[in-house]
Design a protein around this motif. Structure first.
Motif, short mmCIF file in Angstrom:
data_model
loop_
_atom_site.label_atom_id
_atom_site.label_comp_id
_atom_site.label_asym_id
_atom_site.label_seq_id
_atom_site.Cartn_x
_atom_site.Cartn_y
_atom_site.Cartn_z
N GLY A 209 0.79 -1.22 0.00
CA GLY A 209 0.00 0.00 0.00
C GLY A 209 0.82 1.27 0.00
N LYS A 210 0.19 2.35 -0.43
CA LYS A 210 0.79 3.68 -0.34
C LYS A 210 -0.35 4.69 -0.20
N TRP A 211 -0.04 5.84 0.37
CA TRP A 211 -1.04 6.88 0.57
C TRP A 211 -1.03 7.85 -0.60
N ASP A 212 -2.22 8.23 -1.02
CA ASP A 212 -2.40 9.32 -1.98
C ASP A 212 -3.39 10.28 -1.32
N GLY A 213 -2.86 11.25 -0.57
CA GLY A 213 -3.71 12.06 0.29
C GLY A 213 -4.26 11.17 1.39
N ASN A 214 -5.58 11.17 1.57
CA ASN A 214 -6.17 10.28 2.58
C ASN A 214 -6.69 8.98 1.96
N ALA A 215 -6.39 8.76 0.68
CA ALA A 215 -6.80 7.53 -0.01
C ALA A 215 -5.67 6.51 0.07
N LEU A 216 -6.03 5.26 0.28
CA LEU A 216 -5.07 4.17 0.31
C LEU A 216 -5.11 3.44 -1.03
N VAL A 217 -3.96 3.37 -1.68
CA VAL A 217 -3.83 2.66 -2.96
C VAL A 217 -3.05 1.37 -2.69
N VAL A 218 -3.61 0.24 -3.12
CA VAL A 218 -3.04 -1.07 -2.81
C VAL A 218 -2.82 -1.85 -4.10
N GLU A 219 -1.60 -2.37 -4.27
CA GLU A 219 -1.28 -3.23 -5.41
C GLU A 219 -1.06 -4.65 -4.90
N THR A 220 -1.76 -5.61 -5.51
CA THR A 220 -1.69 -7.00 -5.07
C THR A 220 -1.25 -7.90 -6.21
N THR A 221 -0.24 -8.71 -5.95
CA THR A 221 0.26 -9.72 -6.89
C THR A 221 0.43 -11.03 -6.12
N ARG A 222 1.08 -12.01 -6.75
CA ARG A 222 1.36 -13.31 -6.11
C ARG A 222 0.06 -14.00 -5.66
N LEU A 223 -0.93 -13.96 -6.53
CA LEU A 223 -2.24 -14.53 -6.20
C LEU A 223 -2.30 -16.01 -6.55
N ASP A 224 -2.79 -16.81 -5.62
CA ASP A 224 -3.06 -18.23 -5.84
C ASP A 224 -4.56 -18.42 -5.74
N GLU A 225 -5.26 -18.06 -6.79
CA GLU A 225 -6.73 -18.06 -6.81
C GLU A 225 -7.18 -18.41 -8.22
N PRO A 226 -8.01 -19.46 -8.39
CA PRO A 226 -8.37 -19.90 -9.75
C PRO A 226 -9.27 -18.94 -10.51
N TYR A 227 -10.00 -18.05 -9.80
CA TYR A 227 -11.06 -17.31 -10.48
C TYR A 227 -10.91 -15.80 -10.35
N LEU A 228 -11.26 -15.11 -11.41
CA LEU A 228 -11.38 -13.67 -11.40
C LEU A 228 -12.72 -13.23 -10.84
N ASN A 229 -13.74 -14.06 -11.05
CA ASN A 229 -15.11 -13.68 -10.70
C ASN A 229 -15.88 -14.92 -10.31
N ASN A 230 -17.05 -14.75 -9.70
CA ASN A 230 -17.80 -15.92 -9.23
C ASN A 230 -18.61 -16.60 -10.33
N THR A 231 -18.43 -16.16 -11.57
CA THR A 231 -19.09 -16.83 -12.69
C THR A 231 -18.12 -17.69 -13.49
N GLY A 232 -16.91 -17.91 -12.94
CA GLY A 232 -16.03 -18.91 -13.51
C GLY A 232 -14.94 -18.42 -14.44
N GLU A 233 -14.73 -17.11 -14.57
CA GLU A 233 -13.64 -16.62 -15.39
C GLU A 233 -12.32 -16.93 -14.69
N PRO A 234 -11.38 -17.60 -15.37
CA PRO A 234 -10.16 -18.04 -14.69
C PRO A 234 -9.16 -16.91 -14.48
N MET A 235 -8.34 -17.07 -13.47
CA MET A 235 -7.27 -16.10 -13.19
C MET A 235 -5.92 -16.74 -13.50
N GLY A 236 -5.05 -16.00 -14.18
CA GLY A 236 -3.72 -16.48 -14.50
C GLY A 236 -2.70 -16.12 -13.44
#
Length: 345
Positions: free
Chosen positions: A260-287
């Motif tokens: 995370g990092k601050w942009d004013g009072n907003a928190l911006v978060v970048e997430t990688t290293r995901l071990d999750e099969p799906y992008l969405n609950n309708t079955g779109e796969p995640m790479g």
């Protein structure tokens, strides 16, 4: 259910829901129809993620049948002070809900009438059917009030979903999004049947970005070099690192590695290293190279937390996808224990 670290590996399997422990999708049920059943309560378990109710009835031929009913999680009934003890095994009851598309004796319960005449409305958008003595969503709408202003615009507090506000409703996160899938991802998604398959098994940890759609309260806690994000559903705890490590050295997890990092009072978060099969609950796969960039922005009056997420996935998407939702602040809100119990069938 297998979790794959590469889209190629994911593409060679079809993930099927295990009927003994699956957290079923609402798509199993036909919410355009309603069925009513009168009978005897033979089992009731008020729990998360779904209540389970068994009702013994008699069908048109006179044969004994057991209706297997899934319904809402118990935490909001607890918040509404519903006296769930009035539903006792052996009592006569009436139950109504949406019929299953998979079974002629399953439903998602929306209304439950106790032997003493009180009616529990178990779904936010349902109305009482049989009684004026109403419990639950038919009487207590305090969970759906607008947020309150405060003297502080801080992120570090508890935030709640306002299900009557389209912008705050968790279902709005990717509403209307057409996922621009790669050819290989389309092949994988085409094998996912939303009626019989599930993206969430039992009480297994929901990953990102799916967990952001949860409807229960969230809380942010300042831990110095990290920010802890508490999500009520599944007792989830995300760690947002304000001092980054080398991401390649971090193990993959369903929640990924968040910086995370601050942009004013907003928190911006970048997430990688995901071990999750799906992008969405309708079955779109995640790479394996998916990246999520989130922005949590408290309003100037402290009443609302606006949220955006941009999903980039070169293995599954031909272009980034953006989602939006928000939460509101109510001073009495808190994150409750979830204590998930898988529905055994």
């Amino acid at each position: 259910m297998m979790k794959a670290l590469s889209l190629a590996a994911f593409a060679v399997i079809v993930v099927l829901a295990d009927s003994a422990s699956a957290h079923h999708s609402f798509s199993e049920y036909d919410d355009t129809k309603s069925v009513e059943v009168a009978g005897k309560l033979v089992e009731v378990s008020w729990r998360n993620p779904h209540a389970r109710i068994l009702v013994e009835s008699v069908d048109a031929t006179g044969a004994r049948v057991i209706w297997d009913v899934e319904s809402a999680a118990v935490n909001n009934f607890t918040r509404m002070n519903v006296p769930l003890e009035i539903f006792e095994v052996g009592d006569p009851v009436k139950i109504a809900g949406w019929p299953s598309k998979r079974s002629s004796v399953r439903m998602f319960g929306t209304n439950l009438l106790a032997d003493d005449g009180r009616e529990l409305v178990m779904w936010r958008y349902s109305k009482p059917l049989w009684s004026t003595k109403v419990l639950g969503y038919g009487s207590d709408l305090s969970l759906f009030e607008s947020g309150e202003a405060s003297a502080s615009a801080t992120l570090f507090r508890t935030w709640v979903s306002d299900l009557d506000d389209a912008d705050a409703n968790p279902a709005s996160l990717f509403a209307g999004v057409t996922w621009p899938l790669t050819e290989k991802a389309r092949e994988v998604a085409a094998r996912f049947n939303p009626i019989t398959d599930t993206t969430t098994e039992g009480c297994a940890q929901k990953g990102m970005p799916a967990i952001i759609r949860q409807p229960f309260p969230i809380e942010f806690v300042d831990r110095g070099d990290t920010i802890e994000m508490k999500l009520e559903e599944y007792d989830t705890r995300r760690t947002i690192h304000m001092r980054a490590a080398a991401a390649a050295e971090v193990p993959r997890t369903p929640l990924g590695y968040s910086v995370g990092k601050w942009d004013g009072n907003a928190l911006v978060v970048e997430t990688t290293r995901l071990d999750e099969p799906y992008l969405n609950n309708t079955g779109e796969p995640m790479g394996p190279n998916a990246k999520l960039v989130e922005r949590f922005s408290p309003s100037a009056d402290g009443s609302r937390l606006s949220y955006t997420i941009v999903v980039t996935d070169p293995d599954s998407l031909t272009a980034p996808v953006e989602g939006k939702r928000s939460w509101v602040w109510r001073p009495e809100a808190k994150v409750m224990p979830y204590n998930c119990t898988a529905n055994a069938r």
